[in-house]
Write a protein that holds these residues in place. Sequence first.
Motif, short mmCIF file in Angstrom:
data_model
loop_
_atom_site.label_atom_id
_atom_site.label_comp_id
_atom_site.label_asym_id
_atom_site.label_seq_id
_atom_site.Cartn_x
_atom_site.Cartn_y
_atom_site.Cartn_z
N VAL A 97 0.84 -1.20 0.00
CA VAL A 97 0.00 0.00 0.00
C VAL A 97 0.88 1.25 0.00
O VAL A 97 0.57 2.23 -0.69
CB VAL A 97 -0.96 -0.02 1.22
N ALA A 98 1.99 1.21 0.74
CA ALA A 98 2.86 2.39 0.80
C ALA A 98 3.37 2.75 -0.60
O ALA A 98 3.46 3.93 -0.95
CB ALA A 98 4.03 2.13 1.74
N ALA A 99 3.69 1.74 -1.40
CA ALA A 99 4.19 2.01 -2.76
C ALA A 99 3.08 2.62 -3.62
O ALA A 99 3.32 3.54 -4.42
CB ALA A 99 4.71 0.73 -3.39
N ALA A 100 1.87 2.12 -3.46
CA ALA A 100 0.75 2.68 -4.23
C ALA A 100 0.51 4.14 -3.83
O ALA A 100 0.28 5.01 -4.68
CB ALA A 100 -0.51 1.85 -4.00
N LEU A 101 0.58 4.40 -2.53
CA LEU A 101 0.33 5.77 -2.06
C LEU A 101 1.46 6.71 -2.50
O LEU A 101 1.21 7.87 -2.85
CB LEU A 101 0.17 5.80 -0.54
N ALA A 102 2.69 6.20 -2.52
CA ALA A 102 3.82 7.02 -2.98
C ALA A 102 3.60 7.41 -4.44
O ALA A 102 3.82 8.56 -4.85
CB ALA A 102 5.13 6.27 -2.79
N ALA A 103 3.15 6.45 -5.25
CA ALA A 103 2.89 6.74 -6.66
C ALA A 103 1.75 7.76 -6.79
O ALA A 103 1.80 8.68 -7.61
CB ALA A 103 2.53 5.46 -7.40
N ALA A 104 0.74 7.60 -5.95
CA ALA A 104 -0.42 8.49 -6.01
C ALA A 104 -0.02 9.92 -5.63
O ALA A 104 -0.61 10.88 -6.11
CB ALA A 104 -1.52 7.99 -5.08
N ARG A 105 0.98 10.04 -4.75
CA ARG A 105 1.41 11.38 -4.32
C ARG A 105 2.11 12.14 -5.44
O ARG A 105 2.07 13.37 -5.48
CB ARG A 105 2.39 11.26 -3.14
N THR A 106 2.76 11.42 -6.36
CA THR A 106 3.55 12.11 -7.38
C THR A 106 2.95 12.04 -8.78
O THR A 106 3.41 12.73 -9.67
CB THR A 106 4.98 11.50 -7.43
N ALA A 107 1.92 11.22 -8.97
CA ALA A 107 1.34 11.06 -10.32
C ALA A 107 0.77 12.39 -10.81
O ALA A 107 0.16 13.13 -10.04
CB ALA A 107 0.24 10.01 -10.28
N ALA A 108 0.97 12.66 -12.09
CA ALA A 108 0.44 13.87 -12.73
C ALA A 108 0.58 15.07 -11.81
O ALA A 108 -0.40 15.59 -11.28
CB ALA A 108 -1.02 13.65 -13.12
N PRO A 109 1.81 15.53 -11.59
CA PRO A 109 2.04 16.56 -10.57
C PRO A 109 1.48 17.94 -10.92
O PRO A 109 1.32 18.78 -10.04
CB PRO A 109 3.56 16.61 -10.47
N ASP A 110 1.17 18.15 -12.18
CA ASP A 110 0.89 19.51 -12.66
C ASP A 110 -0.58 19.67 -13.06
O ASP A 110 -0.88 19.99 -14.20
CB ASP A 110 1.79 19.78 -13.88
N TRP A 111 -1.48 19.45 -12.14
CA TRP A 111 -2.91 19.57 -12.47
C TRP A 111 -3.21 20.98 -12.98
O TRP A 111 -2.79 21.98 -12.38
CB TRP A 111 -3.75 19.26 -11.24
N THR A 112 -3.98 21.03 -14.06
CA THR A 112 -4.34 22.32 -14.63
C THR A 112 -5.55 22.90 -13.89
O THR A 112 -6.25 22.18 -13.17
CB THR A 112 -4.72 22.18 -16.12
#
Length: 182
Positions: free
Chosen positions: A58-73
């Motif tokens: 779960v920690a790895a999934a959450l880490a990915a979720a924290r950085t995915a698509a960092p630049d929301w418009t």
Amino acid sequence: MRQRKLTPVPSTPSTAVDGGLAAFNAAPLPAARDFLRPCVDIDRWIEEVAAGRPYADVAAALAAARTAAPDWTEAELDAALARHPRIGERAAGADAEAALSRREQSGVGHDPDVQERLREGNRAYEDKFGRVFLIRAAGRSAEEILSALQDRLRHTPEEELPVIAGQLREIAILRLEGLLTA
Ligand code: 2AL
């Protein structure tokens, strides 16, 4: 080992907390997208997090979720915001997002004076910024939320946008953690 079946598009409160990491890892892509959408309705984030599977834990999934698509418009933020009720307004409905929102806002309470101050603050925020005031409510009292609202009312629109993005992401991570550990 038998995989638990991933729940499709959440439509009732009971499906909102079904799932788990093994099921998420094993799910077909459309089901994985549906699983992620109640966290934050931003396609690029959903695609990146889904594409990063399988996650070791779960920690790895959450880490990915924290950085995915960092630049929301701004357009992405507005679309995602549209799915959040105002603070102090209990989300109606039996869908997964409404259930999550009610739980997140449980610290706000029902004090009429607080409700009135929230209504006034929400109104002032919407008048100034033209969008709903959004804050990660889980773990925050009404006083903490009101104080953050007053602070953020002093922002310029340019200063406020990254704050909104940060709060949306915090909500998304907490929701994902809840879904993956259910
Ligand atoms: C919400 C909500 O529904 N859950 C949460 O953490 N924040 N809404 C809002 N307007 O901030």
